[in-house]
Design a protein around this motif. Structure first.
Motif, PDB file in Angstrom:
ATOM      1  N   GLU A   1       6.548   0.341   7.783  1.00  0.00           N
ATOM      2  CA  GLU A   1       5.493  -0.444   7.124  1.00  0.00           C
ATOM      3  C   GLU A   1       4.134   0.223   7.284  1.00  0.00           C
ATOM      4  OE1 GLU A   1       3.771  -2.961   4.686  1.00  0.00           O
ATOM      5  OE2 GLU A   1       5.934  -2.808   4.989  1.00  0.00           O
ATOM      6  N   ILE A   2       3.854   0.751   8.466  1.00  0.00           N
ATOM      7  CA  ILE A   2       2.589   1.461   8.688  1.00  0.00           C
ATOM      8  C   ILE A   2       2.518   2.684   7.782  1.00  0.00           C
ATOM      9  CG2 ILE A   2       1.273   2.834  10.357  1.00  0.00           C
ATOM     10  CD1 ILE A   2       2.323   0.841  12.501  1.00  0.00           C
ATOM     11  N   THR A   3       3.607   3.424   7.689  1.00  0.00           N
ATOM     12  CA  THR A   3       3.650   4.599   6.813  1.00  0.00           C
ATOM     13  C   THR A   3       3.380   4.194   5.372  1.00  0.00           C
ATOM     14  OG1 THR A   3       5.239   5.630   8.315  1.00  0.00           O
ATOM     15  CG2 THR A   3       5.062   6.577   6.107  1.00  0.00           C
ATOM     16  N   ASN A   4       3.974   3.098   4.955  1.00  0.00           N
ATOM     17  CA  ASN A   4       3.767   2.582   3.602  1.00  0.00           C
ATOM     18  C   ASN A   4       2.302   2.192   3.374  1.00  0.00           C
ATOM     19  OD1 ASN A   4       5.095   2.171   1.175  1.00  0.00           O
ATOM     20  ND2 ASN A   4       5.435   0.005   1.589  1.00  0.00           N
ATOM     21  N   MET A   5       1.697   1.512   4.340  1.00  0.00           N
ATOM     22  CA  MET A   5       0.289   1.114   4.224  1.00  0.00           C
ATOM     23  C   MET A   5      -0.628   2.329   4.162  1.00  0.00           C
ATOM     24  SD  MET A   5      -0.218  -2.276   6.608  1.00  0.00           S
ATOM     25  CE  MET A   5       0.758  -1.822   8.027  1.00  0.00           C
ATOM     26  N   VAL A   6      -0.360   3.329   4.993  1.00  0.00           N
ATOM     27  CA  VAL A   6      -1.181   4.544   4.995  1.00  0.00           C
ATOM     28  C   VAL A   6      -1.077   5.247   3.642  1.00  0.00           C
ATOM     29  CG1 VAL A   6      -1.354   6.876   5.958  1.00  0.00           C
ATOM     30  CG2 VAL A   6      -1.195   4.895   7.481  1.00  0.00           C
ATOM     31  N   CYS A   7       0.141   5.392   3.137  1.00  0.00           N
ATOM     32  CA  CYS A   7       0.308   6.069   1.844  1.00  0.00           C
ATOM     33  C   CYS A   7      -0.340   5.278   0.711  1.00  0.00           C
ATOM     34  CB  CYS A   7       1.787   6.314   1.553  1.00  0.00           C
ATOM     35  SG  CYS A   7       2.409   7.710   2.500  1.00  0.00           S
ATOM     36  N   GLY A   8      -0.239   3.964   0.761  1.00  0.00           N
ATOM     37  CA  GLY A   8      -0.888   3.137  -0.252  1.00  0.00           C
ATOM     38  C   GLY A   8      -2.396   3.299  -0.218  1.00  0.00           C
ATOM     39  N   GLY A   9      -2.969   3.310   0.984  1.00  0.00           N
ATOM     40  CA  GLY A   9      -4.411   3.511   1.133  1.00  0.00           C
ATOM     41  C   GLY A   9      -4.844   4.885   0.680  1.00  0.00           C
ATOM     42  N   ALA A  10      -4.059   5.893   1.014  1.00  0.00           N
ATOM     43  CA  ALA A  10      -4.380   7.260   0.589  1.00  0.00           C
ATOM     44  C   ALA A  10      -4.251   7.388  -0.927  1.00  0.00           C
ATOM     45  CB  ALA A  10      -3.468   8.259   1.294  1.00  0.00           C
ATOM     46  N   LYS A  11      -3.218   6.772  -1.494  1.00  0.00           N
ATOM     47  CA  LYS A  11      -3.023   6.827  -2.947  1.00  0.00           C
ATOM     48  C   LYS A  11      -4.225   6.220  -3.666  1.00  0.00           C
ATOM     49  CE  LYS A  11       0.001   5.399  -6.679  1.00  0.00           C
ATOM     50  NZ  LYS A  11       1.276   4.892  -7.094  1.00  0.00           N
ATOM     51  N   GLN A  12      -4.716   5.105  -3.163  1.00  0.00           N
ATOM     52  CA  GLN A  12      -5.885   4.458  -3.768  1.00  0.00           C
ATOM     53  C   GLN A  12      -7.103   5.386  -3.695  1.00  0.00           C
ATOM     54  OE1 GLN A  12      -7.131   0.884  -1.769  1.00  0.00           O
ATOM     55  NE2 GLN A  12      -8.350   0.208  -3.502  1.00  0.00           N
ATOM     56  N   ARG A  13      -7.324   6.005  -2.542  1.00  0.00           N
ATOM     57  CA  ARG A  13      -8.457   6.923  -2.386  1.00  0.00           C
ATOM     58  C   ARG A  13      -8.304   8.143  -3.304  1.00  0.00           C
ATOM     59  NH1 ARG A  13      -7.945   4.360   2.496  1.00  0.00           N
ATOM     60  NH2 ARG A  13      -9.819   4.035   3.716  1.00  0.00           N
ATOM     61  N   LEU A  14      -7.092   8.676  -3.379  1.00  0.00           N
ATOM     62  CA  LEU A  14      -6.856   9.853  -4.218  1.00  0.00           C
ATOM     63  C   LEU A  14      -7.049   9.537  -5.696  1.00  0.00           C
ATOM     64  CD1 LEU A  14      -3.800  11.274  -2.300  1.00  0.00           C
ATOM     65  CD2 LEU A  14      -5.984  12.461  -2.641  1.00  0.00           C
ATOM     66  N   SER A  15      -6.709   8.328  -6.105  1.00  0.00           N
ATOM     67  CA  SER A  15      -6.870   7.971  -7.528  1.00  0.00           C
ATOM     68  C   SER A  15      -8.334   7.993  -7.931  1.00  0.00           C
ATOM     69  CB  SER A  15      -6.237   6.612  -7.824  1.00  0.00           C
ATOM     70  OG  SER A  15      -6.989   5.579  -7.235  1.00  0.00           O
ATOM     71  N   LEU A  16      -9.239   7.723  -6.990  1.00  0.00           N
ATOM     72  CA  LEU A  16     -10.670   7.799  -7.285  1.00  0.00           C
ATOM     73  C   LEU A  16     -11.114   9.228  -7.578  1.00  0.00           C
ATOM     74  CD1 LEU A  16     -12.002   5.343  -4.534  1.00  0.00           C
ATOM     75  CD2 LEU A  16     -11.678   4.875  -6.988  1.00  0.00           C
TER      76      LEU A  16
END
Length: 154
Positions: free
Chosen positions: A91-106
């Motif tokens: 779950e932590i890995t999933n949250m980190v990747c989701g947060g990184a994906k959001q930042r990268l989309s910017l």
């Protein structure tokens, strides 16, 4: 490796540990990984793909770190790694990747992510999805370390 792609993973990891586990962390010196041995006892692993990059991310936790995160996040003390601790690492890995994906989309990157897989045991190996260099960044938590490993190829 491009820091504009790596930094969102570091930022997201630090944010998740700070907000979800109320733990501060500090980033150690990045280095290129040699071999496939996991630095921790539990690793969450996700493959990443976009129209410009393919790669993978691993979050590897020392036992003391994942048990401390577990206690902080769930309010229960755990003395050993069991299925609930492994689930939390995923779950932590999933949250980190989701947060990184959001930042990268910017920044114009659109990554697709797989569901996390969990690897565990003192001698487990992390097989990243390419043959290029893997960057490893240690994060010192209040109790133990976790490691961010990122591989990105074109």
């Amino acid at each position: 490796m491009d820091a504009s792609i790596i930094n969102p993973f570091v930022e997201a990891t630090m944010e998740v540990t700070r907000t979800m586990a109320n733990m501060e962390s500090s980033v150690g010196k990045p280095q290129l990984k040699d071999g496939t041995n996991a630095p921790g006892s539990v690793t969450g692993f996700i493959k990443l793909s976009s129209n410009t990059h393919n790669g993978s991310l691993a979050l590897s936790f020392e036992q003391s770190a994942i048990l401390a995160v577990y206690e902080r996040m769930l309010g229960e003390k755990q003395d050993e790694i069991d299925d609930s601790v492994l689930d939390l690492a995923g779950e932590i890995t999933n949250m980190v990747c989701g947060g990184a994906k959001q930042r990268l989309s910017l920044s114009g990157y659109d990554f697709n992510l797989t569901s996390p897989s969990i690897l565990s045991g003192l001698d487990h190996h992390i097989e990243h999805s390419g043959s290029g260099p893997v960057l490893t960044l240690p994060l010192q938590l209040e109790e133990g370390k976790m490691y961010i490993e990122v591989y990105l190829g074109r």
